[in-house]
Design an enzyme around this catalytic site. Structure first.
Site, PDB file in Angstrom:
ATOM      1  N   HIS A 136       0.844  -1.197   0.000  1.00 55.34           N
ATOM      2  CA  HIS A 136       0.000   0.000   0.000  1.00 55.34           C
ATOM      3  C   HIS A 136       0.884   1.253   0.000  1.00 55.34           C
ATOM      4  O   HIS A 136       2.043   1.210   0.384  1.00 55.34           O
ATOM      5  CB  HIS A 136      -0.907   0.042   1.234  1.00 55.34           C
ATOM      6  CG  HIS A 136      -1.798  -1.141   1.364  1.00 55.34           C
ATOM      7  ND1 HIS A 136      -2.789  -1.448   0.465  1.00 55.34           N
ATOM      8  CD2 HIS A 136      -1.830  -2.110   2.310  1.00 55.34           C
ATOM      9  CE1 HIS A 136      -3.407  -2.545   0.844  1.00 55.34           C
ATOM     10  NE2 HIS A 136      -2.843  -2.972   1.969  1.00 55.34           N
ATOM     11  N   CYS A 174      -4.683   4.795  -2.419  1.00 57.67           N
ATOM     12  CA  CYS A 174      -3.626   3.796  -2.565  1.00 57.67           C
ATOM     13  C   CYS A 174      -3.561   3.462  -4.049  1.00 57.67           C
ATOM     14  O   CYS A 174      -4.551   3.011  -4.624  1.00 57.67           O
ATOM     15  CB  CYS A 174      -3.953   2.560  -1.734  1.00 57.67           C
ATOM     16  SG  CYS A 174      -2.796   1.194  -1.973  1.00 57.67           S
TER      17      CYS A 174
END
Length: 191
Positions: A75, A119
């Site tokens: 992420h 993300c």
């Protein structure tokens, strides 16, 4: 010391313990809504392997820090939008630089406004978030009207009544326990 004396001591001990527990429970309930002002708030990145930021929206005051803590792998934080004059760049590296469990990243927000982020590899899955910087550092009240906005929201009458009933129930239970322990029957086998 006779058996009767030891029963009296254990009864007193029980009552002291029960009273102390009730006092602690009451104090914990009374203090639950009065947390001290925080300067750091935490956002969990990928909690439990889910493709989310938890919470998705966080409110802070100018000068407060948000700490992002990774709980799953692959992420990052890419800034999509921010107020004019703000300098948030998200996590280090480009949009393809990813971080794994245990990584921590902090940023102190100074400029009022909304900061949107996502993300990169999981944006299409809905992994987006926002930081809202306002003077109070708190979410606006649910009522939305009146513009008062200072102080905590009022406690609904039903919640107040429930709280009073709960305290009364606890005190009644302690009173009955005392009565039964002091004046209760002899439960020993009478043979």
């Amino acid at each position: 010391m006779s058996a009767e004396d030891s029963d009296a001591v254990s009864r007193r001990g029980f009552l002291r313990t029960a009273t102390g527990a009730a006092a602690v429970a009451g104090a914990a309930g009374a203090g639950a809504g009065t947390a001290a002002g925080q300067t750091t708030k935490e956002v969990v990145v990928g909690p439990g392997g889910n493709l989310v930021y938890e919470p998705a929206t966080v409110y802070v005051a100018p000068g407060d820090t948000v700490s992002f803590v990774w709980e799953s792998d692959n992420h990052n934080i890419v800034v999509e939008d921010q107020p004019e004059g703000a300098d948030w760049e998200g996590t280090e590296g480009d949009a393809n630089t990813l971080y794994n469990t245990g990584h921590e990243y902090e940023f102190t927000f100074e400029t009022l406004g909304t900061y949107s982020y996502f993300c990169q590899p999981h944006r299409s899955a809905g992994m987006v978030g926002e930081v809202i910087v306002n003077e109070s550092g708190e979410a606006p009240s649910a009522g939305g009207g009146g513009g008062e906005g200072s102080g905590p929201p009022p406690i609904p009458e039903s919640a107040r009544t429930l709280g009073i009933a709960t305290v009364f129930g606890m005190l009644s239970t302690l009173g009955l326990a005392y009565f039964f322990m002091k004046y209760g029957g002899d439960y020993e086998d009478g043979e």
